[in-house]
Design a protein around this motif. Structure first.
Motif: not given
Lengths: 634, 634
Positions: A241, A253, A257, A275, B235-238, B240-242, B244-245, B253, B280, B283-284
């Motif tokens: 993802w 990023m 780090r 960022f 927002f800049s956290h590793e 964040y996107w996982p 969010r998704v 997993m 996953e 989300a898919l």
């Protein structure tokens, strides 16, 4: 395969085009070459070695340009849509080679060709239109001077063929900028090592291709099973993802780090504004959709929109290299300006990595006073001055003023000015990528030994970023091997992944699958080769194909003059420890790693030349003979 | 704060509702309680301790139900929308406490209240409608028996107020299922420890709230600055996107990779079908949009659609606990059936964690023959039989047949049947979550000592998953502390995060921010408290508030009979090493960790009771006095 009349996985034909005589030859793909080198990168370098003798001027008609496609391409295999472009490099004088995704490679296969060989020089600007076995030489005088996307649009209008795939060069290539690239479908560049200049030197503005054929695999059921397994691994991979949302731009990023950013020409390994110029920020503010290569299941490319009033624009990408190159490396914290700069680099048709080096190199010299404002033609070359950068991008592409000084690469620029040699960050005249190797030591070794000069795509030991000693112990018997700040085991690590890279580049598979997500090992690759081509090879034999390709490339470079002294890194990385960030205190212990690497490779430790024994072991008997005849090995 | 007339960050009022007398009292929030406990969980447990004496029957009118909101809620602080619900638990007989997000908490604040205290029992089904300072007791006889979403829709129709926020109980609570929850806006449950049964025992079907006020912070400029900093980190956290998704569903997993899944009642720590039931895959294939809590910037909840012909349905979530609970824990590999089961659990109004334990416990006993088909009322209780599971869910909620045996929790079920004690996976009668503590030892210690029984949300030492010894060394002086299979330093780790959890639950902040993304430490929390309330506290004083809350909770539990003997784990985790997967060979070394934990806590190592000295140090002088009077400390 011996005894079988059909070459499964292959189109089975090679297209030879002579631009001078306008002669077209279609010949059978040689079975023994396919068996020894698979296709793509391997097939290209084999032909380069045998057909382009040492000493040829890369921009002369005697150089040849090879487009090679591997057996996996066009079969529907996920992440299997890569094309390899090869020639003698006008930038480095050694192997020129670049690999690209998109839709061109399968289209070429469907047109019926595993490889296109372009020879000679046309007397006027032309472009090629390959549709199935028909090849047209079409007038390109009206296209000459056009940017990449204008060229793309003009050809599509002219051909009225919605599914045509186009590779084109921009103005930079026409002006023989030594780091100009070939751009596939506008924004997918094969940009390293200056292959755009080779193409333009032949008066070839573009290659368009459309095919109606297909590719047959040898063992369809086994193939389907492997595809299912691989897709399961991809979808369930922890990077799936993040890669889908951010592509490689997510790396910025992470690099911040661990303190390996190339901030201000490798003096700032972490920056406070990371960022603001990150893949996360791109995804939050600018991305509007994803785009995938042919038959890929990880749509990692992103279309973005910048909605600046009056100056709105749409673009694709950028990948990490472009993003970091047009931001931190040149001291720029304005993301929208960086996006514009990347688009401009693409439109002009240049390699964004080399561009970022020549500009940041000049900026460093300017900041220390080594270059005065007069030296740089009156430009205000302060860090992050994006007005200057935009001007300079055009000056480089059109070889104007100080831009012309930079247009042959950073090594040449230092030579022209007689200064800045120590901070010219290249290996074998190819500019370094956006990762500080002091914090990624396997990458550092990879840069030093790569057969095309300083970059990561010849070995991509991404596993180093896991920082997991257990993996190193399991794969290489040395836990340090997969610690990014480790030293021992790096020779093994780099050789392993160099062979794997050569293999997947020759099959037509994406490195995101093989090296980055670390899903393809030799065992799986052997099964894949069997399913596609019918060749039943052991994993060890498969790795040997990769090793053979790397050795042939090295032999080619050796024939052009490369020796151990060239397997090095700029002084900053060897002598000056990083001052801050997650890798502070580190330099690269290159000598130790290099010794181990030569050991693993079976190359002469004094000269860095492959031994006759090693070459013969890899069935490169004629190569050993060739080098022996030239007095390069005993 | 002393000397200031206004309580910044607070609404400043407490609502007391007596359901028996229909009396409503609005009183001022006590300044000293706000100072000592902040709000939410801390304020709730303080009032529980002082107002609900030991020995009270949790389902009697003498038990009280507290809805508490912290000072950060409603200010616009990101990830600051949590509500705490507290009562004596009918499931465990000790502290009942559950924390929930969504939009209810800020709405309550805007109506003017930091806390609602619900006392007594109504003589007929009612629901409360709080709109600003008006409180209506509305007839709910027509709602009684309705599922959660039907109740929600009926109340919205009746009130004709689009922004009303609703907390409701389902049929399971009405039937006094001991692990029934309170459901906020349909799919956000405060479900642990059986608070739904407490609410239903009072004949209270729902609480609806609508407010028109606002919350004023003490130092708006400092507050804005902190919000900006935190948002940047988020927002800049590793993650964040996982996040969010996939929200927490992404954990499945990862849990499979490290071998800590609760497969088939903690006998299969990894399963071959993990991807098929993963975040996953959700989300898919199923997710259609994201949903966020009030003022949150990580929309981690997901709305999904299952498009089964004739049986299509829409739902929200599921989070990891629900996902793993209705798949691997009960041996089910069919994701769509799991989604349906989770929706059903929510509609009936139960805690999915406890549900997954009682069912998987029964399945294990059935599989070994300890329970026959007759014992379970003729059900076919094979692993993964989802037809049976669907039937059983209703049987539990309506207390029919074997469902009635399970409806009081796994500890009670073992007692009723006189078997299965050793494999009844609970601590202090609260069922264990979906992570095998043999592969996450800090979690294991956390389960054993938690003040509400076996779960992760009292300490959430998520940092353990980093497996990074450097962090442990830096934070706790022991590198093992942040290795998931480490033992030393776990006492410090768990106490640190327990205090932090108590603190953020009392402020109204989400644990995803504080513990999981590890963004809030005591220093930042101190600044946040200063910005919101004006209280200038050192980081050490701030940690002390968290420590005070944990100690008060422990004192409450001690008063109800909890001792060291209760701080333990089921035998399987202490004695039987994991057989396969990424944590194979491991059990939990609980004794060692527990000794360190008591040391750090300053509790009596023989009894597990807080010492008078510790209580007095935390300004809990009256609590020490109370325990002394009862002969519990000397």
């Amino acid at each position: 395969m011996p005894g079988s009349s059909k070459l499964y996985g292959y189109s089975g034909k090679i297209l030879r085009v002579n631009l001078a005589s306008k002669e077209v030859k279609i010949v059978k793909l040689e079975r023994d070459l396919a068996r020894a080198y698979l296709g793509g990168r391997g097939l290209n370098v084999a032909r380069l070695y045998y057909e382009v003798p040492p000493g040829v001027d890369p921009l002369s008609p005697e150089n040849k340009l090879f487009f090679g496609v591997g057996p996996v391409v066009g079969t529907g295999f996920p992440l299997g849509a890569r094309l390899n472009v090869t020639a003698k490099s006008p930038q480095t004088g050694i192997l020129g080679d670049s690999n690209v995704g998109g839709h061109f490679a399968p289209e070429l296969k469907y047109a019926g060709f595993d490889q296109v060989v372009i020879e000679g020089r046309s007397d006027r600007p032309i472009y090629l239109y390959i549709h199935d076995e028909a090849v047209e030489f079409r007038d390109a005088s009206g296209l000459w001077g056009m940017t990449v996307s204008k060229t793309y649009e003009a050809i599509r209008r002219e051909l009225r063929e919605p599914e045509v795939q186009i590779a084109a060069v921009g103005p930079a290539a026409e002006n023989l900028v030594r780091f100009s690239g070939i751009f596939f479908n506008r924004s997918r560049p094969a940009a390293r090592t200056g292959l755009g200049a080779v193409m333009a030197s032949k008066n070839l503005k573009a290659v368009a291709v459309r095919g109606s054929g297909y590719v047959e695999v040898a063992k369809p059921e086994l193939f389907e099973k492997i595809v299912e397994e691989i897709e399961l691994e991809v979808f369930s991979h922890e990077q799936y993802w993040p890669r889908r949302v951010m592509g490689t731009s997510r790396i910025l990023m992470a690099a911040n780090r661990i303190g390996i950013l190339p901030g201000k020409h490798f003096t700032e390994p972490e920056v406070p504004y990371a960022f603001n110029v990150s893949g996360e920020m791109l995804a939050l503010k600018y991305n509007v959709k994803n785009r995938a290569c042919f038959s890929c299941v990880v749509p990692c490319s992103r279309v973005f929109v910048v909605k600046r009033p009056g100056q709105a624009f749409i673009g694709e990408g950028p990948e990490y290299e472009a993003l970091a190159g047009m931001t931190v490396r040149i001291g720029n914290s304005d993301l929208e300006k960086a996006l514009k700069a990347v688009e401009t680099v693409n439109e002009l048709g240049m390699d964004v990595i080399s561009v970022s080096e020549v500009i940041s190199w000049a900026m460093e010299l300017y900041s220390t006073g080594a270059l005065s404002r007069e030296d740089v033609g009156g430009l205000e070359l302060e860090w992050g001055n994006m007005d200057t950068v935009m001007e300079l991008l055009h000056d480089i592409a059109y070889r104007r003023g100080f831009g012309d000084v930079l247009a042959d690469g950073v090594a040449a620029a230092a030579e022209k000015l007689g200064k800045g040699f120590e901070v010219a960050f290249h290996v074998k005249r190819l500019e370094m990528i956006q990762a500080d190797p002091r914090g990624l030591k396997g990458y550092g070794l990879g840069f030093a030994v790569s057969t095309r000069g300083a970059d990561h795509l010849r070995s991509e030991p991404f596993i180093e970023l896991s920082d997991d000693p257990k993996i190193g112990l399991k794969m290489f018997g040395v836990s340090e091997a997969t610690l990014r700040l480790g030293v021992r085991g790096k020779g093994r690590l780099v050789a392993y992944y160099e062979n794997l890279c050569a293999l997947v580049d020759s099959l037509g598979v994406c490195k995101n699958l093989a090296e980055n997500m670390n899903i393809l090992d030799y065992e799986k690759t052997a099964r894949l080769i069997e399913a596609v081509t019918g060749m039943g090879l052991s994993p060890a034999r498969v790795e040997m194909i990769g090793e053979r390709i790397v050795n042939l490339e090295r032999a080619y470079d050796v024939r052009e003059g490369v020796r151990k002294r060239d397997d090095t890194l700029p002084r900053r990385f060897l002598r000056e420890p990083l001052k801050v960030g997650g890798s502070a205190g580190h330099v690269i212990e290159l000598d130790v790693m290099l010794e181990e690497y030569y050991d693993v490779r079976g190359w002469d430790k004094k000269t860095g030349v492959p031994t006759a024994r090693k070459l013969e072991e890899l069935d490169l008997v004629d190569v050993a003979e060739d080098l022996r005849r030239r007095g390069l090995i005993s």
